[in-house]
Every structure is written in C-alpha cells, then in structure tokens.
Design a protein around this motif. Structure first.
Motif, short mmCIF file in Angstrom:
data_model
loop_
_atom_site.label_atom_id
_atom_site.label_comp_id
_atom_site.label_asym_id
_atom_site.label_seq_id
_atom_site.Cartn_x
_atom_site.Cartn_y
_atom_site.Cartn_z
N GLY A 367 0.84 -1.20 0.00
CA GLY A 367 0.00 0.00 0.00
C GLY A 367 0.87 1.24 0.00
N SER A 368 0.91 1.96 1.14
CA SER A 368 1.77 3.12 1.28
C SER A 368 2.50 3.01 2.61
CB SER A 368 0.95 4.41 1.24
OG SER A 368 0.24 4.57 2.45
N MET A 369 3.23 4.06 3.00
CA MET A 369 3.99 4.03 4.25
C MET A 369 3.11 3.81 5.48
SD MET A 369 4.81 8.07 4.91
CE MET A 369 5.90 8.31 3.53
N ALA A 370 1.82 4.07 5.38
CA ALA A 370 0.94 3.92 6.54
C ALA A 370 -0.29 3.07 6.25
CB ALA A 370 0.51 5.29 7.05
N ASP A 371 -0.32 2.43 5.09
CA ASP A 371 -1.45 1.59 4.71
C ASP A 371 -1.01 0.14 4.59
OD1 ASP A 371 -3.56 3.56 4.41
OD2 ASP A 371 -2.39 4.33 2.73
N ARG A 426 7.01 14.33 1.89
CA ARG A 426 5.61 14.51 1.50
C ARG A 426 5.33 14.02 0.08
NH1 ARG A 426 4.47 19.88 1.35
NH2 ARG A 426 6.65 20.45 1.70
N ASP A 427 6.39 13.89 -0.75
CA ASP A 427 6.19 13.31 -2.08
C ASP A 427 5.76 11.86 -1.99
OD1 ASP A 427 8.73 12.66 -1.07
OD2 ASP A 427 9.49 12.24 -3.08
N GLU A 428 6.02 11.21 -0.83
CA GLU A 428 5.61 9.82 -0.61
C GLU A 428 4.49 9.71 0.41
OE1 GLU A 428 6.30 6.86 -1.95
OE2 GLU A 428 7.43 7.90 -3.51
N ALA A 429 3.82 10.81 0.69
CA ALA A 429 2.73 10.79 1.66
C ALA A 429 1.66 9.77 1.25
CB ALA A 429 2.11 12.18 1.76
N PRO A 430 1.00 9.15 2.24
CA PRO A 430 -0.05 8.19 1.91
C PRO A 430 -1.13 8.80 1.01
CG PRO A 430 0.50 8.07 4.23
CD PRO A 430 1.24 9.24 3.69
N GLN A 431 -1.39 10.10 1.18
CA GLN A 431 -2.42 10.76 0.38
C GLN A 431 -2.05 10.85 -1.10
OE1 GLN A 431 -1.10 11.79 3.24
NE2 GLN A 431 -2.53 12.95 4.53
N ALA A 432 -0.77 10.60 -1.43
CA ALA A 432 -0.34 10.64 -2.83
C ALA A 432 -0.73 9.37 -3.58
CB ALA A 432 1.18 10.84 -2.92
N TYR A 433 -1.20 8.36 -2.82
CA TYR A 433 -1.49 7.05 -3.41
C TYR A 433 -2.99 6.75 -3.44
CZ TYR A 433 3.43 5.96 -3.51
OH TYR A 433 4.78 5.98 -3.83
N LYS A 434 -3.38 5.92 -4.38
CA LYS A 434 -4.74 5.41 -4.41
C LYS A 434 -4.96 4.53 -3.18
CE LYS A 434 -4.31 5.13 -9.46
NZ LYS A 434 -4.31 4.25 -10.65
N ARG A 435 -6.21 4.32 -2.82
CA ARG A 435 -6.51 3.46 -1.68
C ARG A 435 -6.27 2.01 -2.09
NH1 ARG A 435 -4.98 5.50 1.84
NH2 ARG A 435 -4.03 6.76 0.24
N ILE A 436 -5.41 1.33 -1.37
CA ILE A 436 -5.03 -0.02 -1.74
C ILE A 436 -6.23 -0.97 -1.74
CG2 ILE A 436 -4.37 -0.56 0.65
CD1 ILE A 436 -2.79 -1.98 -2.59
#
Length: 467
Positions: A367-371, A426-436
C-alpha cells in the motif's frame, strides 16, 4: 589513432571500436595514420568488398548490419489503431496512462497487453502496464530500476515483541537508503551474485561490477522502504499456523547498476529506431536476434538477480540482529521482462510495475507508508497475461503531493495508524497514493489475498544518512 579520428569519418556505435581495433593492427604493420584513414574511408564506402575476410572484415560486417537496420527503420510504422487489451479499474486510471498504453499497443512488435488498476503515467510504458512483444525487448518497457522488487520475511516472534524504539534502532543501524549510498567496506556482506561469470561477458557489466559490489545490500530513494509490522495470516497457505506474526517487508531495486544498464541500452534502442514515430521514441526495442538485444536480456536478468540479492542482505542483516531465522519468505520482481507462452506462442512479457500472478504463485502488493500491504496468490488469468498490480499506484505526482499535502496532514495520517516513520517526504505521503483496498477490489479475478501486513515502523530515504 583515437576515437575522435574515427568519429570524424562518420563511424557510429560498435563500428567505432572495431575501426580502432583494425587501425591498431594496421599501425603495427607499419602504415601511417593517413594511410589507415584512407583505408577506413574505403571500407566505409564499399563494405561489401571487405566483408569476406581480412583485418577489416568484422568492421565491414558491422557497417552492413547498421545499414540494414537503418533501412528497416525507415519503413517502421505504428499501427493505425492499438490492439485491444484488458483494463482493470479503468475509473482509477488517469487518461495519460491509458494513452501511453494505447501507443504501446500500436508498436509493430506488440501482440498483447493489459493495464492494471494502479496504473499511472511513466516513461515509455506506463507504470502498471503489461506488454507482450514478439522476439523484441523494450528497455523502457522494463524501466530504469530494473528488477525493482518486494520481499517479506515472517519472523518467529510474536507481533508485539518488537517495540518501536528497538525497531527504529535496528533499521537505522542495518539499512542504508538514498542515491549513491553504501555500507562501509568492512560492513559489506558477500553474495553469490557478485561472483557470477556474467559480469565478465560485457564491457558495461565489467565496468559496473565495482559499483554493484559497493552498493550491495542497500536501497534507493523514492518509494523504496524497509519496515517492521504485523502480518495477519488467516489460513495455512503460507505454511504457517493462522495468527499474527512479526514480519519485515522491503521494497528495493538494482541501484545505480540497473539504472546505468537501462540508460545504456535505451540509447542503443533509440539509435536503432531513429525514424520511429517521435511519440514512441521511448518505446524503441531491441530484437532478441541482435547482439544488442541479447546483451540487454543478459544484463537485465543479472540486474534482476542483483536486486533480489539486495533484499537477501537487508533481511539477513535484520534477522541476524534479532537472532532469528525467518519462518517463511515471499518475494517477487515487478520491473522485468519474462519469456512466456501467450496463446501458444512464446512472447516477451514486460511488466513495468506489475506483479507476476501465475496460478498459485505468491506475490506482494504494498500500500503506502501507513497503509496495509498484502500477500496474494495468483489466479493465472490469461486476459491479464497472468499479472496483477504492483501496489496502490500514485494518484498525485511527486510535486503535486508536496504542494497539496501539508506536513501536519501527513503526520496526522501516520499517528492515527500508529506508524513511526524514519525519513520519507511529502512526495511519498499516503495521500499521494490510491486506496489499496479499492485497487485490490478491482482485481479479484487476478489474485486472492493470503495475508495482510500492517506497517508499524517504516524507514525510507531522508536525503541524509542517520547511522
């Protein structure tokens, strides 16, 4: 005689080195530089007269091959319309990525394709694009970070045994992130990939071996990470009893070695297809029957093995520091090309940000760094060329994420999920990614979820090393 003299005569590519080699032999025979230059002009003007044998035979053969390729390039045209291909999660995919895939499906060497729900714009083939070609490999269909891959180690420790402070200390001590970084020489570990004879087969591989040896066991910048977290296993498909485990998950690639291989062979491919439609320039290919195509295939696969070697060392260092051996491991590459049977024909299947998902094959979709991230088992869907997404996929570019996501918003997201972050921007913030979860929901016919990983302590590049 140097390369400048040769280049002024109009020789190009491999012919430059062959002309120098032949010139040195003629110098040893007592000819002057001017005499040699005159002979080289004659070879250039009528190579067919020299190809049968003699000191200029190999040079003449190369000139003839270059001219044949140039003639072929002058007749190369794109299809008027793209071949049909499957799309998963079309509503999640931006128009630019779809346009890139359409262009790839117009190449004369393309035979089949698919677009994954995490797709977004890339260079050449879109990230999340899967492309099958006939007897041709596209360096930018694989990407710059050749062999970029995932690895998961399930550790024989209860999920709550490793505290955040200790996890942070271990990651800082035993991992390295960022462009050009390496462990100190005395800290480097050996790996069999560095001893392969393949490094001696090409000049570029010989040249890059020292860089690869220096950077072994490290990770790059961007979205590369190493993280401790909880793995929830619902059944016995991983060979484990159901329950929660401490696990280590990493995302890493082939470092500077792979990037330079990608750049070198992309330039060769573009040189071979100078008259290709400019819009498709980054999709220039190399025939696997050609010397360059064979060389790229060899170098690409070596970079893939080297990338997995980096994971091996990351996981070995951290497991050893914890005094344990993993109970189970899963890994997969998602930037590579494979020879694969498609409709009864062997094709070259490029996965640029796509996970192999043959029937029964385990893979990892982060997912992302927090997902959460997921262990999946492939269903072997032929419509997707047995592929799935390689992650959640970006919905914001790096600059857009830095503009629209504040530091407070990013920190709040991490805190709500109990995630400790080392580095990362912030370029890798979770908000930069689609919801897994939404991405996975669009590919239920491609993979089944086997286990779910929740990150707790994450390390990424911070632009400086904290040791």
């Amino acid at each position: 005689m140097n390369g400048k003299h040769i280049t002024k005569l109009g020789f190009d590519g491999r012919a430059i080195g062959l002309a120098q080699q032949a010139g040195r032999l003629r110098e040893q025979a007592g000819l002057s530089r001017q005499d040699i230059l005159d002979e080289l002009r004659a070879v250039q003007q009528a190579p067919e007269q020299y190809a049968a044998g003699g000191v200029y035979a190999e040079l003449a053969a190369e000139i003839l091959a270059q001219r044949a390729a140039a003639q072929q390039n002058s007749t190369v045209a794109l299809r008027e319309a793209p071949l049909p291909y499957g799309v998963w999660g079309a509503e999640l995919i931006d128009a630019g990525a779809a346009e890139q895939m359409d262009l790839a499906m117009r190449l004369p060497v393309s035979r089949a394709g698919a677009l994954m729900p995490d797709a977004h714009i890339g260079y050449g083939l879109p990230i999340g694009g899967v492309l099958a070609t006939e007897n041709a490999v596209i360096p930018y269909g694989v990407g710059v970070d050749i062999g970029c891959s995932m690895m998961l180690s399930v550790l024989p420790l209860p999920a709550g045994d490793l505290g955040s402070d200790e996890a942070r200390r271990l990651l800082l001590k035993h991992t390295r992130f960022g462009a050009g970084v390496s462990f100190e020489k005395r800290q480097r570990l050996d790996h069999a990939v560095l001893d392969e004879n393949t490094w001696q087969d090409q000049g570029i591989l010989k040249y890059l071996h020292s860089k690869a040896a220096e950077q072994i066991g490290t990770s790059g910048s961007g979205n590369h990470f190493a993280e401790f977290g909880r793995l929830y296993v619902a059944d016995t498909q991983l060979g484990l009893e159901p329950g929660e485990y401490l696990a280590l998950l990493s995302h890493s690639g082939s470092r500077g070695f792979g990037a330079q291989v990608a750049g070198h062979f992309t330039r060769l491919a573009e040189d071979r297809h100078k008259r290709l439609d400019p819009a498709a320039r980054r999709l220039a290919w190399l025939s696997l029957d050609s010397e360059e195509g064979h060389a790229y295939w060899q170098a690409m696969n070596l970079a893939g093995r080297y990338a997995l070697a980096n994971h091996d060392q990351i996981h070995a260092r951290l497991s050893q520091a914890l005094g344990v051996q993993p109970l189970a491991q899963v890994s997969n590459s998602h930037n590579l090309a494979w020879k694969q049977q498609v409709n009864g024909q062997e094709l070259i299947v490029h996965r640029k940000g796509a996970t192999p998902a043959e029937s029964g094959r385990l893979g990892l979709i982060p997912g992302s760094m927090a997902d959460p991230s997921f262990v999946v088992r492939g269903r072997g869907n032929p419509e997707s060329l047995s592929s799935s997404s390689h992650g959640a996929g970006r919905q914001l570019g790096r600059k857009a994420a830095e503009r629209s996501v504040s530091k407070d918003q990013m920190q709040s997201y991490l805190q709500e999920r109990g995630v400790t972050l080392i580095g990362g921007g912030r370029d890798e913030a979770p908000q930069a990614y689609k919801r897994i979860e939404e991405v996975l929901a669009r590919q239920r016919d491609l993979v089944d979820v086997v286990a779910e990983f929740t990150p707790q302590v994450v390390r990424m590049d911070s632009g400086k090393q904290d040791i």
